[in-house]
Design a protein around this motif. Structure first.
Motif, mmCIF file in Angstrom:
data_model
loop_
_atom_site.group_PDB
_atom_site.id
_atom_site.type_symbol
_atom_site.label_atom_id
_atom_site.label_comp_id
_atom_site.label_asym_id
_atom_site.label_seq_id
_atom_site.Cartn_x
_atom_site.Cartn_y
_atom_site.Cartn_z
ATOM 1 N N GLU A 32 0.801 -1.007 0.069
ATOM 2 C CA GLU A 32 0.119 -0.078 0.019
ATOM 3 C C GLU A 32 0.960 1.331 0.036
ATOM 4 O OE1 GLU A 32 -2.411 0.568 3.787
ATOM 5 O OE2 GLU A 32 -1.319 -1.342 4.551
ATOM 6 N N GLY A 33 0.756 2.016 -0.931
ATOM 7 C CA GLY A 33 1.321 3.282 -1.058
ATOM 8 C C GLY A 33 0.577 4.487 -0.455
ATOM 9 N N HIS A 34 1.313 5.291 0.164
ATOM 10 C CA HIS A 34 0.617 6.375 0.843
ATOM 11 C C HIS A 34 1.679 7.591 0.530
ATOM 12 C CE1 HIS A 34 -2.383 3.872 3.190
ATOM 13 N NE2 HIS A 34 -1.406 2.958 3.001
ATOM 14 N N THR A 35 1.275 8.776 -0.111
ATOM 15 C CA THR A 35 1.822 9.666 -0.511
ATOM 16 C C THR A 35 1.348 10.997 0.073
ATOM 17 O OG1 THR A 35 0.968 10.243 -2.643
ATOM 18 C CG2 THR A 35 2.869 8.405 -2.238
ATOM 19 N N ALA A 36 2.119 12.175 0.372
ATOM 20 C CA ALA A 36 1.633 13.435 0.934
ATOM 21 C C ALA A 36 2.346 14.555 -0.186
ATOM 22 C CB ALA A 36 1.917 13.717 2.172
ATOM 23 N N HIS A 37 1.360 15.361 -0.701
ATOM 24 C CA HIS A 37 1.936 16.554 -1.669
ATOM 25 C C HIS A 37 1.470 17.889 -1.154
ATOM 26 C CE1 HIS A 37 2.625 12.915 -4.516
ATOM 27 N NE2 HIS A 37 1.804 12.502 -3.608
ATOM 28 N N ALA A 38 2.368 18.925 -1.883
ATOM 29 C CA ALA A 38 1.853 20.205 -1.374
ATOM 30 C C ALA A 38 0.653 20.814 -2.293
ATOM 31 C CB ALA A 38 3.097 20.894 -1.844
ATOM 32 N N SER A 39 0.489 20.150 -3.313
ATOM 33 C CA SER A 39 -0.666 20.652 -4.028
ATOM 34 C C SER A 39 -1.666 19.453 -4.685
ATOM 35 C CB SER A 39 -0.002 21.513 -5.419
ATOM 36 O OG SER A 39 0.361 20.546 -6.592
ATOM 37 N N ALA A 40 -2.808 19.718 -4.944
ATOM 38 C CA ALA A 40 -3.815 19.001 -5.558
ATOM 39 C C ALA A 40 -3.349 18.241 -6.962
ATOM 40 C CB ALA A 40 -4.969 19.420 -5.901
ATOM 41 N N GLU A 41 -2.524 19.143 -7.853
ATOM 42 C CA GLU A 41 -2.110 18.971 -9.065
ATOM 43 C C GLU A 41 -1.071 17.794 -8.957
ATOM 44 O OE1 GLU A 41 -4.151 22.569 -9.392
ATOM 45 O OE2 GLU A 41 -2.501 22.026 -7.969
ATOM 46 N N GLU A 42 0.015 17.941 -7.999
ATOM 47 C CA GLU A 42 0.878 16.942 -7.660
ATOM 48 C C GLU A 42 0.348 15.481 -7.406
ATOM 49 O OE1 GLU A 42 3.964 18.055 -5.165
ATOM 50 O OE2 GLU A 42 4.402 19.916 -6.360
ATOM 51 N N ALA A 43 -0.691 15.663 -6.228
ATOM 52 C CA ALA A 43 -1.326 14.406 -5.826
ATOM 53 C C ALA A 43 -1.829 13.550 -6.973
ATOM 54 C CB ALA A 43 -2.055 14.663 -4.827
ATOM 55 N N ILE A 44 -2.909 14.316 -7.693
ATOM 56 C CA ILE A 44 -3.430 13.754 -8.948
ATOM 57 C C ILE A 44 -2.598 13.167 -9.952
ATOM 58 C CG2 ILE A 44 -4.921 14.324 -10.717
ATOM 59 C CD1 ILE A 44 -6.386 16.248 -8.957
ATOM 60 N N GLU A 45 -1.283 13.751 -10.343
ATOM 61 C CA GLU A 45 -0.205 13.428 -11.318
ATOM 62 C C GLU A 45 0.290 12.048 -10.597
ATOM 63 O OE1 GLU A 45 3.940 14.831 -12.995
ATOM 64 O OE2 GLU A 45 3.022 15.847 -11.578
ATOM 65 N N ALA A 77 -8.257 -5.110 -10.620
ATOM 66 C CA ALA A 77 -6.863 -5.740 -10.621
ATOM 67 C C ALA A 77 -5.862 -4.767 -9.771
ATOM 68 C CB ALA A 77 -6.234 -6.174 -11.683
ATOM 69 N N GLY A 78 -6.292 -3.608 -9.587
ATOM 70 C CA GLY A 78 -5.388 -2.599 -8.732
ATOM 71 C C GLY A 78 -5.999 -1.075 -8.879
ATOM 72 N N THR A 79 -5.838 -0.539 -7.763
ATOM 73 C CA THR A 79 -6.577 0.818 -7.466
ATOM 74 C C THR A 79 -5.532 1.828 -7.055
ATOM 75 O OG1 THR A 79 -7.072 0.226 -5.297
ATOM 76 C CG2 THR A 79 -8.802 -0.121 -6.862
ATOM 77 N N SER A 80 -5.652 3.155 -7.362
ATOM 78 C CA SER A 80 -5.007 4.400 -6.937
ATOM 79 C C SER A 80 -6.077 5.396 -6.730
ATOM 80 C CB SER A 80 -4.295 4.665 -8.201
ATOM 81 O OG SER A 80 -3.280 5.758 -7.596
ATOM 82 N N HIS A 81 -5.821 5.763 -5.519
ATOM 83 C CA HIS A 81 -6.878 6.971 -5.118
ATOM 84 C C HIS A 81 -6.136 8.304 -4.739
ATOM 85 C CE1 HIS A 81 -8.971 3.108 -4.107
ATOM 86 N NE2 HIS A 81 -7.804 2.904 -3.314
ATOM 87 N N TYR A 82 -7.116 9.273 -5.068
ATOM 88 C CA TYR A 82 -6.868 10.809 -4.654
ATOM 89 C C TYR A 82 -7.623 11.031 -3.441
ATOM 90 C CZ TYR A 82 -7.062 15.715 -4.747
ATOM 91 O OH TYR A 82 -7.054 17.187 -4.516
ATOM 92 N N PHE A 83 -7.103 11.359 -2.273
ATOM 93 C CA PHE A 83 -7.848 11.615 -1.177
ATOM 94 C C PHE A 83 -8.260 13.406 -1.055
ATOM 95 C CE2 PHE A 83 -6.316 7.535 0.374
ATOM 96 C CZ PHE A 83 -7.170 7.088 0.145
ATOM 97 N N GLY A 84 -7.556 14.263 -1.879
ATOM 98 C CA GLY A 84 -7.541 15.578 -1.498
ATOM 99 C C GLY A 84 -7.191 15.668 -0.191
ATOM 100 N N THR A 85 -7.762 16.501 0.742
ATOM 101 C CA THR A 85 -7.302 16.731 2.045
ATOM 102 C C THR A 85 -8.266 16.018 3.175
ATOM 103 O OG1 THR A 85 -8.691 18.818 2.012
ATOM 104 C CG2 THR A 85 -6.485 19.290 1.500
ATOM 105 N N ASN A 86 -9.004 15.011 2.764
ATOM 106 C CA ASN A 86 -10.091 14.409 3.591
ATOM 107 C C ASN A 86 -8.947 13.753 4.753
ATOM 108 O OD1 ASN A 86 -12.017 14.958 1.596
ATOM 109 N ND2 ASN A 86 -12.354 12.900 1.234
ATOM 110 N N PHE A 87 -8.194 13.207 4.524
ATOM 111 C CA PHE A 87 -7.340 12.562 5.631
ATOM 112 C C PHE A 87 -6.419 13.594 6.350
ATOM 113 C CE2 PHE A 87 -8.792 8.639 3.648
ATOM 114 C CZ PHE A 87 -9.192 8.056 4.730
ATOM 115 N N SER A 88 -6.059 14.362 5.570
ATOM 116 C CA SER A 88 -5.340 15.590 6.368
ATOM 117 C C SER A 88 -5.731 16.455 7.422
ATOM 118 C CB SER A 88 -4.698 16.674 5.103
ATOM 119 O OG SER A 88 -3.661 15.988 4.189
ATOM 120 N N LYS A 89 -7.188 16.687 6.804
ATOM 121 C CA LYS A 89 -7.915 17.352 8.030
ATOM 122 C C LYS A 89 -8.461 16.569 8.980
ATOM 123 C CE LYS A 89 -9.731 20.797 4.732
ATOM 124 N NZ LYS A 89 -10.898 21.194 3.935
#
Length: 479
Positions: free
Chosen positions: A159-172, A225-237
């Motif tokens: 399970e990959g978990h990443t944090a980014h400075a912007s929405a654009e970076e996270a979606i990328e 067979a595989g999933t990749s998710h963008y959470f926005g700031t849901n978990f950050s908040k």
């Protein structure tokens, strides 16, 4: 070791699968209801999957870490959608060391919450971003209906978990990983997939966007067979993951998570397997070629084993995952059937006549019977076998792609859609409303799989309600 004949896929696909997994020594049922034991042959296959993925993740700057198996129950209650989505699947620990715990603990079903808590401690400045961490291990989601590799309470994944400075970076990041998953499926597993975003109702709990790769099994059902998710700031908040940005202002981090699990092994079995057993793609097969020496007496044995040992050394030196079957308690015919059942891509047969002629017989697993039997010189055999492994890999992908495409249809109307999804996939315009999606599911048991990326936006009408629509979606029954 194969002993009994399998039911054919056409007779009983489910039972064919259940028996094949056990009899091919990939896995077995655990004494704990809903769980499985992965045997060495199955684990070797999983290791080949994880090795490739781990290498690709590291190329893109990701690092590995490990987080606890036990998570405070209160963490799940911080994110409303997350706890609602996972509450029926949680295994809760109430006692430890003979005493009742002050706070109940959850055996992790996924690690967004514990990792979110830690990220809130580690991330303070924009200089700490992006934070790109992958965890390898198992998770537990309470499940009492066992289908080995496909549906078990405990299963293995990264399970990959990443944090980014912007929405654009996270979606990328979300799409970067989705692209890696697509390449893995095509290049390693020889499984064609469609990639794209899921519908709102099919999103991962707590995600703003869920994307997936979707594959068609032999019985024409879909497998996510595989999933990749963008959470926005849901978990950050929820976990207060804030940082000082370059303007010296506090800001919530944008996060993602993504995973491929051991259900990918189930996909490989169901896409490529045939009525004779497993058919494993060479790039993932634990054993790529097996040598079966054939002799009747000690005199023949000496000459044959000398040649077999030389061939073994040549293939091993060439980097081919090779096995010598020198068992003396079973017949050559039994060995042929056994390795065919286990899905080994190439079988190398060496008998007295082959020694005299300087040849070997090669049996190719993707073409059972006489069609897949060829006779080649022992000289430069490593190059010959390597080329055949590449050919088999390409053949499996081509065959699976043609089969998938032949079983996807564009319905003329809603009645046609209902007919199609009874035994295939439908690709149709959809207005993206929850009501139309729910109606299809109720009427047909089919669900939306994903909205494939890069499709041209055109004017169409929803296959269910007739309202204007600009994108098509795949509908299929699923595992």
């Amino acid at each position: 070791m194969a002993e009994e004949k399998l039911p054919t896929r056409a007779e009983d696909f489910s039972e064919w699968y259940n028996q094949l997994v056990v009899k091919s020594d990939l896995a077995d049922y655990s004494p704990v209801r809903g769980c499985m034991v992965v045997k060495p042959y199955g684990w070797a296959l999983w290791e080949n999957i994880t090795a490739w993925l781990d290498g690709e993740f590291k190329k893109t700057g990701h690092v590995n870490a490990a987080f606890p198996t036990l998570i405070p129950l209160s963490f799940f209650e911080k994110e409303k959608e997350h706890v609602e989505g996972f509450s029926p699947q949680l295994a809760v620990v109430t006692h430890g060391g003979g005493e009742e715990l002050e706070e109940k603990l959850v055996v992790r079903p996924t690690s967004e919450t514990i990792i979110g808590y830690m990220y809130s401690k580690w991330i303070k400045s924009w200089r700490d971003l992006p934070l790109l961490i992958v965890q390898w291990g198992s998770v537990l989601r309470w499940e009492i209906r066992t289908k080995l590799f496909l549906r078990t309470a405990e299963f293995y994944w990264h399970e990959g978990h990443t944090a980014h400075a912007s929405a654009e970076e996270a979606i990328e990041e979300m799409y970067r990983i989705l692209d890696i998953y697509e390449r893995f499926s095509h290049e390693l597993a020889a499984i064609p997939v469609f990639k794209g975003p899921k519908s709102e109702s099919e999103r991962f709990p707590g995600a703003q966007v869920t994307t997936s790769i979707e594959a068609m099994m032999w019985d024409k059902r879909a497998l996510q067979a595989g999933t990749s998710h963008y959470f926005g700031t849901n978990f950050s908040k929820a976990f207060d993951i804030q940082f000082l940005n370059k303007e010296n202002t506090r800001q919530y981090a944008e996060t993602t998570s993504w995973a491929i699990s051991s259900r990918m092994i189930g996909a490989i079995i169901m896409v490529h397997g045939d009525d004779q057993g497993l058919v494993l793609p060479p790039r993932l097969a634990p054993i790529q070629a097996v040598i079966v020496p054939i002799f009747k007496n000690e005199a023949e044995k000496g000459r044959v084993m000398e040649a077999a040992d030389r061939v073994f050394s040549d293939l091993k030196t060439a980097g081919i995952r090779i096995k010598m079957d020198d068992r003396d308690n079973v017949s050559s015919g039994f060995k042929f059937n056994d390795w065919e059942f286990r899905g080994v891509p190439v079988r190398v047969e060496i008998g007295p006549r082959d020694v005299e002629k300087g040849t070997v017989a090669l049996a190719l697993r993707d073409m059972p019977g006489k069609e897949g039997k060829i006779f080649v010189p022992q000289a430069d055999l490593a190059s010959t076998v390597s080329g055949l492994l590449d050919d088999i890999q390409a053949s499996l992908l081509k065959r699976a792609t043609e089969y998938r495409d032949a079983n996807i249809h564009e319905p003329k109307d809603y009645e046609d859609l209902k007919r199609i999804v009874a035994d295939g996939w439908a690709f149709a315009y959809w207005c993206e409303s929850l009501e139309c999606e729910a109606r299809v599911k109720e009427d047909t048991k089919a669900t939306t799989r994903n909205i494939p990326v890069n499709q041209p936006e055109m004017e169409g009408t929803c296959i269910v309600c007739g309202r204007p629509s600009r994108r098509k979606v795949y509908f299929a029954r699923t595992y």
